[in-house]
Design a protein around this motif. Sequence first.
Motif, short mmCIF file in Angstrom:
data_model
loop_
_atom_site.label_atom_id
_atom_site.label_comp_id
_atom_site.label_asym_id
_atom_site.label_seq_id
_atom_site.Cartn_x
_atom_site.Cartn_y
_atom_site.Cartn_z
N CYS A 111 0.84 -1.21 0.00
CA CYS A 111 0.00 0.00 0.00
C CYS A 111 0.87 1.26 0.00
O CYS A 111 0.58 2.23 -0.71
N PHE A 112 1.93 1.24 0.81
CA PHE A 112 2.83 2.39 0.86
C PHE A 112 3.50 2.63 -0.49
O PHE A 112 3.58 3.78 -0.96
N LEU A 113 3.96 1.56 -1.14
CA LEU A 113 4.60 1.71 -2.45
C LEU A 113 3.60 2.16 -3.51
O LEU A 113 3.93 2.97 -4.39
N ALA A 114 2.36 1.67 -3.41
CA ALA A 114 1.32 2.11 -4.35
C ALA A 114 1.03 3.60 -4.15
O ALA A 114 0.85 4.35 -5.11
N PHE A 115 1.01 4.04 -2.89
CA PHE A 115 0.79 5.45 -2.57
C PHE A 115 1.92 6.31 -3.14
O PHE A 115 1.69 7.36 -3.75
N LEU A 116 3.17 5.86 -2.96
CA LEU A 116 4.31 6.59 -3.52
C LEU A 116 4.25 6.63 -5.04
O LEU A 116 4.57 7.65 -5.66
N LEU A 117 3.84 5.54 -5.67
CA LEU A 117 3.71 5.50 -7.12
C LEU A 117 2.64 6.49 -7.58
O LEU A 117 2.84 7.21 -8.57
N LEU A 118 1.54 6.55 -6.87
CA LEU A 118 0.46 7.48 -7.20
C LEU A 118 0.93 8.93 -7.09
O LEU A 118 0.68 9.75 -7.98
N ILE A 119 1.65 9.25 -6.03
CA ILE A 119 2.18 10.61 -5.86
C ILE A 119 3.18 10.94 -6.98
O ILE A 119 3.17 12.03 -7.55
N THR A 120 4.03 9.98 -7.32
CA THR A 120 5.01 10.18 -8.38
C THR A 120 4.32 10.44 -9.72
O THR A 120 4.72 11.34 -10.47
N LEU A 121 3.28 9.67 -10.03
CA LEU A 121 2.55 9.88 -11.28
C LEU A 121 1.86 11.23 -11.32
O LEU A 121 1.82 11.89 -12.36
N MET A 122 1.32 11.67 -10.17
CA MET A 122 0.68 12.98 -10.13
C MET A 122 1.71 14.10 -10.36
O MET A 122 1.45 15.05 -11.11
N LEU A 123 2.86 13.99 -9.73
CA LEU A 123 3.91 14.98 -9.94
C LEU A 123 4.38 14.99 -11.39
O LEU A 123 4.63 16.05 -11.97
N LEU A 124 4.51 13.82 -11.97
CA LEU A 124 4.91 13.72 -13.37
C LEU A 124 3.90 14.39 -14.27
O LEU A 124 4.26 15.11 -15.21
N ASN A 125 2.62 14.20 -13.98
CA ASN A 125 1.56 14.82 -14.77
C ASN A 125 1.62 16.34 -14.67
O ASN A 125 1.47 17.05 -15.67
#
Length: 99
Positions: A16-30
């Motif tokens: 869950c923590f890694l999925a959360f970090l991935l989600l934040i990373t994708l939002m920043l990338l966007n």
Amino acid sequence: MGFIFAAKFWREIIICFLAFLLLITLMLLNVKTGKLKDAEAKCQQRIQAIEQAQYKALNEANAKANKASADYEKIKAEQREKVETVTRTVQKIVERPIY
């Protein structure tokens, strides 16, 4: 018993923590991609404005050069007429010798 219970959920917590970090990373990338596109659009607009200014300056310079060339050709034609008139007059005088 508490350790076994905690050990069972560590895997899910880490996922869950890694999925959360991935989600934040994708939002920043966007967000960064959007800013990059905006910057590129502004850059293209400035390039087009500079190109238009250069084309305008080039057209003005060409118009100036064409006007100068036309003036030169006009003066050259006028002087050619004067030279031909003088040359023909001299030739006529020389061609009819008076004895």
